[in-house]
Design a protein around this motif. Sequence first.
Motif, PDB file in Angstrom:
ATOM      1  N   ALA A  35       0.831  -1.206   0.000  1.00 31.21           N
ATOM      2  CA  ALA A  35       0.000   0.000   0.000  1.00 31.21           C
ATOM      3  C   ALA A  35       0.866   1.258   0.000  1.00 31.21           C
ATOM      4  CB  ALA A  35      -0.927  -0.004   1.207  1.00 31.21           C
ATOM      5  N   GLY A  36       0.576   2.182  -0.922  1.00 24.65           N
ATOM      6  CA  GLY A  36       1.294   3.449  -0.993  1.00 24.65           C
ATOM      7  C   GLY A  36       2.639   3.377  -1.665  1.00 24.65           C
ATOM      8  N   SER A  37       2.987   2.232  -2.245  1.00 28.29           N
ATOM      9  CA  SER A  37       4.322   2.073  -2.834  1.00 28.29           C
ATOM     10  C   SER A  37       4.369   2.401  -4.316  1.00 28.29           C
ATOM     11  CB  SER A  37       4.828   0.646  -2.610  1.00 28.29           C
ATOM     12  OG  SER A  37       3.979  -0.286  -3.263  1.00 28.29           O
ATOM     13  N   PHE A  96      -1.110 -21.670  -3.729  1.00 29.34           N
ATOM     14  CA  PHE A  96      -0.541 -21.190  -2.469  1.00 29.34           C
ATOM     15  C   PHE A  96       0.123 -19.834  -2.683  1.00 29.34           C
ATOM     16  CE2 PHE A  96       3.147 -20.656   0.292  1.00 29.34           C
ATOM     17  CZ  PHE A  96       2.628 -20.881   1.560  1.00 29.34           C
ATOM     18  N   GLY A  97       0.881 -19.712  -3.778  1.00 25.60           N
ATOM     19  CA  GLY A  97       1.562 -18.460  -4.062  1.00 25.60           C
ATOM     20  C   GLY A  97       0.594 -17.308  -4.261  1.00 25.60           C
ATOM     21  N   ILE A  98      -0.517 -17.552  -4.955  1.00 22.09           N
ATOM     22  CA  ILE A  98      -1.488 -16.491  -5.193  1.00 22.09           C
ATOM     23  C   ILE A  98      -2.156 -16.050  -3.890  1.00 22.09           C
ATOM     24  CG2 ILE A  98      -3.689 -15.960  -6.319  1.00 22.09           C
ATOM     25  CD1 ILE A  98      -2.728 -17.703  -8.676  1.00 22.09           C
ATOM     26  N   VAL A  99      -2.501 -17.011  -3.031  1.00 20.50           N
ATOM     27  CA  VAL A  99      -3.079 -16.644  -1.735  1.00 20.50           C
ATOM     28  C   VAL A  99      -2.062 -15.871  -0.900  1.00 20.50           C
ATOM     29  CG1 VAL A  99      -4.106 -17.503   0.414  1.00 20.50           C
ATOM     30  CG2 VAL A  99      -4.642 -18.627  -1.742  1.00 20.50           C
ATOM     31  N   ARG A 100      -0.811 -16.291  -0.962  1.00 20.88           N
ATOM     32  CA  ARG A 100       0.253 -15.597  -0.206  1.00 20.88           C
ATOM     33  C   ARG A 100       0.382 -14.152  -0.694  1.00 20.88           C
ATOM     34  NH1 ARG A 100       2.186 -16.794   4.663  1.00 20.88           N
ATOM     35  NH2 ARG A 100       3.591 -18.540   4.349  1.00 20.88           N
ATOM     36  N   ILE A 101       0.327 -13.951  -1.994  1.00 23.53           N
ATOM     37  CA  ILE A 101       0.423 -12.603  -2.552  1.00 23.53           C
ATOM     38  C   ILE A 101      -0.763 -11.751  -2.088  1.00 23.53           C
ATOM     39  CG2 ILE A 101       0.383 -11.246  -4.679  1.00 23.53           C
ATOM     40  CD1 ILE A 101       3.029 -12.744  -4.055  1.00 23.53           C
ATOM     41  N   ALA A 102      -1.957 -12.341  -2.147  1.00 22.47           N
ATOM     42  CA  ALA A 102      -3.161 -11.591  -1.785  1.00 22.47           C
ATOM     43  C   ALA A 102      -3.160 -11.186  -0.308  1.00 22.47           C
ATOM     44  CB  ALA A 102      -4.403 -12.420  -2.099  1.00 22.47           C
ATOM     45  N   GLY A 103      -2.755 -12.088   0.565  1.00 22.23           N
ATOM     46  CA  GLY A 103      -2.854 -11.822   1.994  1.00 22.23           C
ATOM     47  C   GLY A 103      -1.634 -11.219   2.636  1.00 22.23           C
ATOM     48  N   TRP A 104      -0.453 -11.452   2.034  1.00 22.33           N
ATOM     49  CA  TRP A 104       0.788 -11.056   2.692  1.00 22.33           C
ATOM     50  C   TRP A 104       1.628 -10.072   1.873  1.00 22.33           C
ATOM     51  CZ3 TRP A 104      -1.741 -15.452   3.756  1.00 22.33           C
ATOM     52  CH2 TRP A 104      -1.800 -15.880   5.080  1.00 22.33           C
ATOM     53  N   VAL A 105       1.216  -9.753   0.658  1.00 24.94           N
ATOM     54  CA  VAL A 105       1.919  -8.747  -0.151  1.00 24.94           C
ATOM     55  C   VAL A 105       0.985  -7.564  -0.442  1.00 24.94           C
ATOM     56  CG1 VAL A 105       3.081  -8.273  -2.342  1.00 24.94           C
ATOM     57  CG2 VAL A 105       3.480 -10.451  -1.162  1.00 24.94           C
ATOM     58  N   TYR A 106      -0.217  -7.850  -0.921  1.00 26.99           N
ATOM     59  CA  TYR A 106      -1.187  -6.787  -1.205  1.00 26.99           C
ATOM     60  C   TYR A 106      -2.056  -6.468   0.012  1.00 26.99           C
ATOM     61  CZ  TYR A 106      -0.210  -6.378  -6.200  1.00 26.99           C
ATOM     62  OH  TYR A 106       0.393  -6.107  -7.404  1.00 26.99           O
ATOM     63  N   GLY A 107      -2.703  -7.473   0.556  1.00 25.32           N
ATOM     64  CA  GLY A 107      -3.700  -7.257   1.595  1.00 25.32           C
ATOM     65  C   GLY A 107      -5.064  -7.035   0.967  1.00 25.32           C
ATOM     66  N   MET A 108      -6.107  -7.428   1.674  1.00 25.97           N
ATOM     67  CA  MET A 108      -7.447  -7.397   1.102  1.00 25.97           C
ATOM     68  C   MET A 108      -7.928  -5.977   0.814  1.00 25.97           C
ATOM     69  SD  MET A 108      -9.567 -10.556   2.777  1.00 25.97           S
ATOM     70  CE  MET A 108      -9.383 -10.109   4.507  1.00 25.97           C
ATOM     71  N   ASP A 109      -7.587  -5.024   1.649  1.00 25.23           N
ATOM     72  CA  ASP A 109      -8.032  -3.639   1.418  1.00 25.23           C
ATOM     73  C   ASP A 109      -7.438  -3.077   0.131  1.00 25.23           C
ATOM     74  OD1 ASP A 109      -9.515  -3.715   3.722  1.00 25.23           O
ATOM     75  OD2 ASP A 109      -8.016  -2.694   4.964  1.00 25.23           O
ATOM     76  N   LEU A 110      -6.139  -3.284  -0.079  1.00 21.12           N
ATOM     77  CA  LEU A 110      -5.500  -2.800  -1.298  1.00 21.12           C
ATOM     78  C   LEU A 110      -6.046  -3.524  -2.520  1.00 21.12           C
ATOM     79  CD1 LEU A 110      -3.422  -0.979  -2.665  1.00 21.12           C
ATOM     80  CD2 LEU A 110      -1.684  -2.745  -2.200  1.00 21.12           C
ATOM     81  N   MET A 111      -6.241  -4.831  -2.400  1.00 20.74           N
ATOM     82  CA  MET A 111      -6.827  -5.600  -3.503  1.00 20.74           C
ATOM     83  C   MET A 111      -8.175  -5.010  -3.909  1.00 20.74           C
ATOM     84  SD  MET A 111      -5.093  -8.662  -4.316  1.00 20.74           S
ATOM     85  CE  MET A 111      -6.336  -9.909  -4.606  1.00 20.74           C
ATOM     86  N   ALA A 112      -8.996  -4.672  -2.912  1.00 14.59           N
ATOM     87  CA  ALA A 112     -10.316  -4.118  -3.200  1.00 14.59           C
ATOM     88  C   ALA A 112     -10.214  -2.758  -3.868  1.00 14.59           C
ATOM     89  CB  ALA A 112     -11.124  -4.023  -1.908  1.00 14.59           C
ATOM     90  N   SER A 113      -9.326  -1.897  -3.377  1.00 15.50           N
ATOM     91  CA  SER A 113      -9.209  -0.544  -3.929  1.00 15.50           C
ATOM     92  C   SER A 113      -8.697  -0.552  -5.367  1.00 15.50           C
ATOM     93  CB  SER A 113      -8.284   0.304  -3.050  1.00 15.50           C
ATOM     94  OG  SER A 113      -6.931  -0.141  -3.154  1.00 15.50           O
ATOM     95  N   LEU A 114      -7.951  -1.609  -5.736  1.00 14.58           N
ATOM     96  CA  LEU A 114      -7.413  -1.711  -7.092  1.00 14.58           C
ATOM     97  C   LEU A 114      -8.336  -2.468  -8.048  1.00 14.58           C
ATOM     98  CD1 LEU A 114      -3.700  -2.594  -6.190  1.00 14.58           C
ATOM     99  CD2 LEU A 114      -4.545  -0.404  -7.050  1.00 14.58           C
TER     100      LEU A 114
END
Length: 494
Positions: A200-202, A256-274
């Motif tokens: 977020a913010g990067s 597993f990698g996609i879930v890891r990216i969603a939860g530990w790299v992007y986060g659900m809030d950022l995913m939603a805003s994008l």
Amino acid sequence: MDADLLPAVTIAIPLLAAVLIPIVGRNENIREGVTIAAAVAMLGSVLAMLPAVLSGSRITISLLPMVPGGDLALRVDAFGMVFALTAAVLWLLNSFYAIGYMRSLKEHAQTRFFFCFAVAIAAAVGIAFSENLLTLFVFYEILTIITYPLVVHVETPAAMKAGRKYLAYLLVGGIFLLAAVILTYILTGTTVFVPGGFLAGSGSALILQVLFLLFMVGFVKAAWMPLHGWLPAAMVAPTPVSAFLHAVAVVTAGVFGIVRIAGWVYGMDLMASLGLGIFLAAIASFTIVTASLFALTEDNLKRRLAYSTVSQLSYILLGVSMLSIAGMTAAMAHIPIHAFLKITLFFVAGAVIVSAGKECISEMKGIGRKMPVTALMFSAAALGICGLPPLAGIISKIYLALGAFEGGMPILLLVIIASTVLNAAYFLPIIHTMLLQRPDDERSLDSVTEPPLVMLIPIVLTVAVSVWIFLSPSMPFMDLVDIAIAEITGSVIP
């Protein structure tokens, strides 16, 4: 032993077995004894870390300094433990099964086979325990390279062609994944997984959207359409390899990698805003329905199961796309749930090859009369994937339905319903053929029997575990999922 060493020890155990297997390869009993001993030891090592992870702790160790924020390092957390525990249990069962299968068919190059298996499971656990994107990338590419000899094991022209397709898809995907890792590092100066994400913010919305697309193509092992062609092609491999690809390591590593990216790299809030949830939902919905339609057309049992896997693994993407607690719960829980059910189906496909020499569904009329336990276990696992209790498949579907409403995407309920109907459409005819139809020639089944016990027992045990997951909602897999969900939603301080 220092608990911090256990992640490295867990990976070292199958690697040590890989060193020993070629040395003792001339003696098949010793060679296979090494495989089983390593599988037992690795499962013990994973279980030794389980109490700490269930208590909310993490176990970390740095293996090799690389760059700031991107060392080769391991960290055992709840979500990683879901994958590692699944892989460890199934490697043990698949090892017994593979011994029976390879011996029964007198397969060649068995030493190479078991060597590659050992390295591959080490890579899979390395992915599960990766502390950061760089470590995950290293183990992810090792998994690609070491599974190639397994895919081409039979060395026929068809196998070699499938192997080329396998490498083409996965190595090109690896290039995209490397690009995503590098871009992430440029944007943030780190690749370390953080519960809730760190992007977020990067960067601008466009850059982060493009980055997510790079990750999606990079994780081509998830076999989402249209980047799925390598998986059905790889069914030319021996059945224990097919089971390994679908349930233990390869496709599981992708999702597993996609879930890891969603939860530990992007986060659900950022995913939603994008708007990434909608993007994922479109991919997952298309894959779930289309792959099921392809499955309906396949007479070869392993290829039908392959398309089923393409469809079922996108349940995980669908759960992530909902960007809700229930949806993410479905995504994480579906990893072990699908693994135990799908490996049963592949085990049965291999058992039929060993006992009856048949690969096509149309040739399996009445085979359940000679192989009643095998056919009943197939029926149970198939109905479990359709969502019938007391098998665990219904858990994923319930959480997906809840997640669709919780995430404000109730239309996705139609995808779940359509998938369930299609599941029944491509599985029920197989059950009918095996159990109720009469063979065209009764004498063709005279020599057919149940497979050797070393193959039959794993078939029964994988179904038993699926029932256990359904009957015991507080069992380790679901407890680990609850902890992982709490982490990425901020209920647990990282």
